[in-house]
Motif scaffolding. Structure first.
Motif, mmCIF file in Angstrom:
data_model
loop_
_atom_site.group_PDB
_atom_site.id
_atom_site.type_symbol
_atom_site.label_atom_id
_atom_site.label_comp_id
_atom_site.label_asym_id
_atom_site.label_seq_id
_atom_site.Cartn_x
_atom_site.Cartn_y
_atom_site.Cartn_z
ATOM 1 N N PRO A 125 5.673 1.984 -1.527
ATOM 2 C CA PRO A 125 4.580 2.413 -0.638
ATOM 3 C C PRO A 125 5.014 3.490 0.354
ATOM 4 O O PRO A 125 4.954 3.316 1.563
ATOM 5 C CB PRO A 125 4.188 1.127 0.083
ATOM 6 C CG PRO A 125 5.427 0.305 0.074
ATOM 7 C CD PRO A 125 6.166 0.641 -1.184
ATOM 8 N N VAL A 126 5.476 4.583 -0.184
ATOM 9 C CA VAL A 126 6.063 5.645 0.632
ATOM 10 C C VAL A 126 5.523 6.981 0.119
ATOM 11 O O VAL A 126 5.210 7.098 -1.057
ATOM 12 C CB VAL A 126 7.606 5.605 0.488
ATOM 13 C CG1 VAL A 126 8.256 6.813 1.110
ATOM 14 C CG2 VAL A 126 8.168 4.339 1.117
ATOM 15 N N HIS B 33 9.145 5.347 12.607
ATOM 16 C CA HIS B 33 8.615 4.672 11.433
ATOM 17 C C HIS B 33 9.633 4.608 10.303
ATOM 18 O O HIS B 33 9.299 4.276 9.169
ATOM 19 C CB HIS B 33 7.340 5.371 10.953
ATOM 20 C CG HIS B 33 6.263 5.371 11.993
ATOM 21 N ND1 HIS B 33 5.772 4.199 12.522
ATOM 22 C CD2 HIS B 33 5.632 6.369 12.633
ATOM 23 C CE1 HIS B 33 4.858 4.493 13.436
ATOM 24 N NE2 HIS B 33 4.767 5.800 13.528
ATOM 25 N N GLY B 34 10.853 4.961 10.647
ATOM 26 C CA GLY B 34 11.920 4.821 9.649
ATOM 27 C C GLY B 34 11.967 5.931 8.625
ATOM 28 O O GLY B 34 12.675 5.833 7.633
ATOM 29 N N GLY B 35 11.228 6.994 8.869
ATOM 30 C CA GLY B 35 11.217 8.083 7.885
ATOM 31 C C GLY B 35 12.413 9.003 8.079
ATOM 32 O O GLY B 35 13.239 8.805 8.952
ATOM 33 N N TYR B 36 12.509 9.997 7.227
ATOM 34 C CA TYR B 36 13.473 11.055 7.505
ATOM 35 C C TYR B 36 12.828 12.391 7.211
ATOM 36 O O TYR B 36 11.860 12.480 6.473
ATOM 37 C CB TYR B 36 14.784 10.861 6.757
ATOM 38 C CG TYR B 36 14.726 10.931 5.251
ATOM 39 C CD1 TYR B 36 14.824 9.780 4.496
ATOM 40 C CD2 TYR B 36 14.616 12.153 4.577
ATOM 41 C CE1 TYR B 36 14.795 9.821 3.119
ATOM 42 C CE2 TYR B 36 14.585 12.210 3.201
ATOM 43 C CZ TYR B 36 14.672 11.042 2.478
ATOM 44 O OH TYR B 36 14.647 11.100 1.106
ATOM 45 N N ARG C 94 9.693 12.091 4.551
ATOM 46 C CA ARG C 94 9.405 10.921 3.724
ATOM 47 C C ARG C 94 9.116 9.772 4.677
ATOM 48 O O ARG C 94 9.959 9.421 5.508
ATOM 49 C CB ARG C 94 10.626 10.625 2.848
ATOM 50 C CG ARG C 94 10.323 9.743 1.653
ATOM 51 C CD ARG C 94 11.518 9.725 0.701
ATOM 52 N NE ARG C 94 11.592 8.435 0.047
ATOM 53 C CZ ARG C 94 10.845 8.079 -0.991
ATOM 54 N NH1 ARG C 94 9.977 8.924 -1.501
ATOM 55 N NH2 ARG C 94 10.958 6.879 -1.527
ATOM 56 N N VAL C 95 7.908 9.232 4.612
ATOM 57 C CA VAL C 95 7.500 8.177 5.555
ATOM 58 C C VAL C 95 6.720 7.091 4.812
ATOM 59 O O VAL C 95 6.191 7.335 3.728
ATOM 60 C CB VAL C 95 6.585 8.731 6.673
ATOM 61 C CG1 VAL C 95 7.338 9.649 7.594
ATOM 62 C CG2 VAL C 95 5.367 9.427 6.089
ATOM 63 N N PRO C 96 6.633 5.893 5.406
ATOM 64 C CA PRO C 96 5.751 4.885 4.828
ATOM 65 C C PRO C 96 4.342 5.454 4.725
ATOM 66 O O PRO C 96 3.879 6.178 5.613
ATOM 67 C CB PRO C 96 5.811 3.732 5.825
ATOM 68 C CG PRO C 96 7.143 3.889 6.485
ATOM 69 C CD PRO C 96 7.387 5.364 6.555
#
Lengths: 452, 554
Positions: B130-131, B179-182, B197-199
């Motif tokens: 789900p990304v 949100h933990g993306g990069y 790249r994110v949820p």
């Protein structure tokens, strides 16, 4: 009429059935329940993530005690050499025939020796799976170890060794490990030395193979388009023939030299490459997740870490600076890397110390901890890219004893850590006064303390 | 799911056939329906037939799931003799259909549309995680830079992380991070790209931020000054500290005398030093605009939702009245007609490197056939162990330990074909050159073998599958093609171009590798006494020539 309708209905259900059968696999990776523990009839265990949407299979495995740390001192580099020799011919195929098979069927097959573990990786299209597992089985069980290939591999490892001396980063890395661990196994370069590489014979390779390939030490991760039943027969074919003896004593006298110290090797380049670090915290330690969050704040999160902001964003002293928690089995480390122009080396290093001191003394702010926790929780899913990465991740989960539900539990592990715990661990993890630094480059005022 | 080729296959292939012949297969369907839970039964049949059809299957390059379908049909057919006829018919029908579908185009769900302001949007669904990967590509590369301002496109790429009026400072980075993306960005000769790249659920806000910085960048002079130092450190780290990268830089400069492909993407050091706030803004205003950008969204999304979101966030950016100004159109490289050599001596070289770079057509300048031929040719030369150059240099003559060949065809004005060789101790450069010329002459004379073609085809088709496993690689593959003037349909048909390629096409492509349009680079340690090498080499070269004459004579 009604009969035809009936048949049509059946056709429709059949179509639905077929569609259901073939297209119901679009599940998401991250519902941890999808990881299956597959045990073959002969007792080989693998963790499997079935993902049939792309017709490929990726296999990753590790022998837990087989890394270069277990190389005999006078034969250091033997694990790396073994890794290269395994694809140089096996069974009835010589190196040429073996390599040609791999190329013709587009099969990726490679082995590598890390510091602690010996790794293998294989990726194939599903339709070539029989061929691929057969080649993997041959490489592991029946490598030929021909003299001719041995000389080629030796030559190539010797040139890698020379290369590692001329690339600033690997030279700095070697310098750091040599000074930190002295004569104990981590202090030896995993690629060996010119002397030990030259001394390795075919008998040594056979001995290393026997010592490393133990079923009790095997951890396997498989991702891709393969059903458990089919995988089981492959597992038996490839791994069941390996020795089931327990490995010999696997304790190594590792001694981390205490800091602070600074090792410098002069190289005529415009930018100095700096590696810094000291003892870290093991994943088995109750403080680990607090330390993990702290590391994210200090230098683990690219773009947002303290060190990135202070040293790159505000002052332009470097292009990148990152820290990590290296999980070496016998000596976990807190470890960081950056490079900066020779003339500004002093500024950068004193800034680094100041920042580390500040966090060690005061700990991160509540907001920093909250953001870092969010980052870690989200990034776990975001980083799940590609079958190779996932297969490796499945193996890591086994190596570090994280349990099969780790993908679900990870978020809880992070959530449970409080701000106070992170502040507390700052004083424990960060030891700016103990910093061990290796420098390769040409900053003014430094004395070279290694013979060229 | 990527491999939607299969869905087409089921929807229009054998199932349609079943539908048309439904009266005849009906009663079999009934039986099948009855058996549908009895997987054991299916498995049994599957196993017994697998071997029989192995040859058949490999012949038609079937995917495993189509194979399963075959078993089901077989099951039908085995129930009644008359159906055997349909069975064989079906197999043939579906095989050809399967072949056409599987190799027709890849990532077939990919769609492209254009907003009113001229911005193109590409959507590639992939529902495994789900990304989403969100990338924006600008048609601004180092080749678009004004003379004397080399590095400004890359410098600007750095500056785009400095914020806008409504999202100042590191708001963007903070959003990604929490949100933990990069996220990151890169610049090349023909384009600049930003990726995140994110949820999945954060896609709308992400688009809002990216659209904002396309037109509202705000900078302070001080930020520019600090970032210039970062870029200089990047140059030191990537190029100055690395003799191999310096060799590449020099060779590019020598190969292209007029065209800006000869300038380093990161810029010459003295020119970076002089870049300022105004330079950055000039180029930003000229090139960062919707009709000069391609958006690529890949991941757990459907076309419709991306369409809506893109309309909302990017659609509101104003259309510009004028066309995008381009400098490089005026800079045309004159004919290449001399053989050039570059040599770098450096203390920090452990093993001598030979590198040759040919100026060749790109995919867009000469068309698909030439591009694909050069790709295949690179593979046939490099493959380990039996590739022509690997075999000649490493196995037979033992003068090199590694050979690498690559073709960069996704460039706008010309492609580049690179051969790189790591020399063994005691080997000399002229032997390497001689062997390369010898292999090319052989190729031009005898052409490539059917075996080599099969190998190259297998490799390429496997690459298509492996690419679909790696979102960023797939996205780059598509985007680079689109940025350099190729069409989406063209990229999707890449596997088909490979399948249709003839051995003679590859042989013809050898003619592009002319020594007069190349530059040769030598990287060697300044510690080695080159005179000593010369004596040694002459002997070995002669020995080899004698051997070869003997061999050819036989």
């Amino acid at each position: 009429m009604s009969l035809i309708n009936f048949f049509m209905q059946i056709c429709r259900s059949l179509a639905c059935f077929v569609f259901f059968f073939f297209f119901s696999f679009g599940f998401s990776f991250v519902q941890g329940a999808d990881i299956q523990r597959v045990v073959s009839p002969k007792g080989v265990e693998a963790w499997l993530l079935e993902e049939p949407s792309i017709p490929l299979i990726s296999v990753f495995f590790a022998f837990d005690t087989g890394g270069s740390v277990s190389d005999p001192a006078e034969r250091s580099g033997v694990a790396k050499m073994l890794a290269s020799m395994l694809v140089e011919g096996a069974g009835d195929m010589d190196g040429l025939a073996f390599g040609t098979e791999l190329e013709n069927f587009a099969i990726d097959l490679s082995f590598n020796a890390g510091l602690d573990q010996f790794y293998g990786h294989m990726k194939t299209l599903t339709r070539n799976a029989d061929k691929a597992f057969r080649l993997l089985a041959l490489a592991l069980n029946d490598p030929r170890f021909e003299t001719k290939s041995l000389e080629d591999v030796r030559f190539s490892l010797l040139s890698d060794l020379k290369l590692s001396e001329s690339v600033p980063f690997s030279r700095s890395l070697r310098l750091w490990f040599k000074n930190a661990f002295g004569d104990s196994p981590y202090g030896r370069w995993s690629g060996g030395t010119a002397d030990t590489l030259s001394a390795i014979s075919i008998a040594d390779l056979r001995a290393a193979r026997k010592r490393i390939f133990r079923r009790s030490q095997l951890k396997l991760g498989v991702v891709g388009d393969i059903a458990p039943e089919r995988l089981k027969s492959y597992l038996d074919q490839v791994f069941s023939g390996l020795s089931s003896q327990e490995p010999d004593s696997n304790l190594f006298p590792i001694e981390l030299k205490s800091g602070p110290w600074r090792a410098f090797s002069k190289m005529e380049i415009p930018q100095a490459v700096v590696i810094f670090g000291h003892a870290g915290i093991s994943e088995k330690d109750p403080d680990y997740y607090a330390a993990h969050i702290l590391n994210t704040i200090v230098g683990g999160n690219p773009f947002m870490s303290r060190l990135h902001k202070e040293i790159r964003e505000k002052r332009g002293l470097t292009y990148s600076i990152e820290t990590s928690m290296e999980q070496l089995k016998y000596s976990p480390l807190f470890f960081g890397v950056f490079s900066t122009m020779n003339e500004r080396f002093d500024d950068a290093i004193s800034l680094l110390r100041t920042e580390l001191k500040d966090i060690a003394r005061n700990g991160p702010t509540r907001e920093e901890v909250r953001l870092a926790k969010n980052y870690l929780k989200g990034s776990y899913v975001v980083k799940l890219v590609g079958s190779d990465f996932l297969a490796e991740h499945l193996v890591d989960m086994q190596l570090y004893g994280r349990g099969i539900n780790y993908m679900d539990n990870y978020v809880n592990f992070i959530d449970e850590v409080t701000h106070e715990q992170v502040v507390k661990v700052s004083a424990r993890l960060l030891q700016p006064d103990q910093l061990m630094i290796s420098i390769v480059g040409n900053p003014s005022g430094l004395q070279d303390d290694t013979p060229d | 799911m990527y491999v939607r080729v299969d869905r087409r296959f089921y929807a229009h292939g054998p199932l349609r056939f079943v539908w048309q012949e439904r009266k005849k297969v009906g009663f079999c369907a009934l039986v099948c329906f009855y058996f549908r839970f009895q997987n054991v039964c299916f498995d049994f049949i599957a196993f017994s037939l697998q071997e029989t059809f192995e040859f058949f299957i490999s012949l038609f390059r079937f995917s495993v799931r189509s194979l399963r379908l075959l078993y089901i049909f077989l099951f039908f057919a085995s129930l009644h003799p008359r159906l055997l006829v349909f069975f064989f018919f079906t197999i043939f029908f579906s095989c050809f259909y399967g072949l056409a579908a599987a190799e027709d185009r890849f990532a077939p769900d990919t769609r492209l549309f254009t907003l009113k302001n001229g911005m193109s949007v590409v959507v590639i669904p992939d529902h495994r995680v789900p990304v989403v990967t969100h990338m924006i590509w600008y048609k601004l590369g180092s080749t678009d830079e004004p003379m004397g301002k080399s590095g400004i496109a890359h410098f600007l790429e750095h500056l785009l992380f400095k914020g806008t009026d409504s999202n100042p400072g590191d708001v963007f980075s903070q959003f990604i991070s929490k949100h933990g993306g990069y996220h990151n960005a890169f610049t090349s000769f023909d384009f600049t790209a930003y990726y995140q790249r994110v949820p999945k659920k954060h896609l709308p806000r992400l688009m809002e931020l990216e659209a904002d910085r396309m037109v509202n960048l705000s900078l302070s002079k001080e930020q520019v000054a600090v970032e210039r130092n970062v870029v200089l450190e990047e140059r030191r780290q990537m190029i100055e500290n690395n003799p191999h990268a310096r060799l590449q830089e020099e060779m590019n400069a020598v190969l292209y005398r007029v065209h800006p492909y000869g300038r380093p993407v990161i810029g010459w050091k003295h020119e970076i030093n002089a870049l300022n706030y105004e330079d950055a803004f000039n180029i930003y205003k000229r090139f960062y605009r919707p009709d000069n950008a391609v958006l690529l969204v890949m991941g757990d999304v459907e076309f419709d939702e991306v369409y809506e979101l893109a309309q909302l966030h990017y659609g509101k950016l104003a259309r510009r009245d004028t066309n995008v100004p381009r400098v490089r159109r005026f800079l045309v490289e004159p004919p290449q007609r001399s053989l050039r050599k570059v040599k770098i001596l450096d203390k920090n070289v452990s093993q001598p490197i030979f590198r040759r770079q040919y100026d060749v057509p790109s995919y867009v300048t000469k068309g698909w056939k030439t591009g694909v031929s050069l790709d295949v040719l690179a593979n046939i030369l490099m493959a380990r162990p039996m590739g022509r150059l690997h075999k000649g240099l490493v196995l037979d003559r033992k003068i090199a330990s590694k050979v690498h060949v690559s073709y960069h065809g996704t460039r706008i004005e010309s492609g580049v074909f690179v051969i790189e060789v790591l020399l063994n101790e005691g080997a000399i450069f002229s032997d390497i050159e001689e062997e390369i010329e010898h292999q090319f002459a052989r190729l031009a004379k005898e052409g490539v073998t059917e075996n080599e073609m099969r190998f190259a085809r297998n490799q390429a088709l496997a690459m298509v599958v492996y690419l679909q496993d790696d979102p960023s690689a797939l996205a780059n593959f598509f985007a680079e093609a689109l940025m350099t003037g190729l069409t989406l349909q063209g990229v999707q048909a890449w596997p088909r171009h490979i399948v249709e390629l003839k051995a003679s096409d590859v042989r013809d492509a050898v003619s592009f590798l002319r020594p007069e349009s190349s530059v040769t680079g030598f990287l060697l340690s300044s510690k080695i006494d080159s005179e000593m090498l010369k004596i040694k080499k002459n002997r070995s070269a002669e020995d080899w020539r004698d051997d070869r004459q003997k061999k050819d004579g036989q």
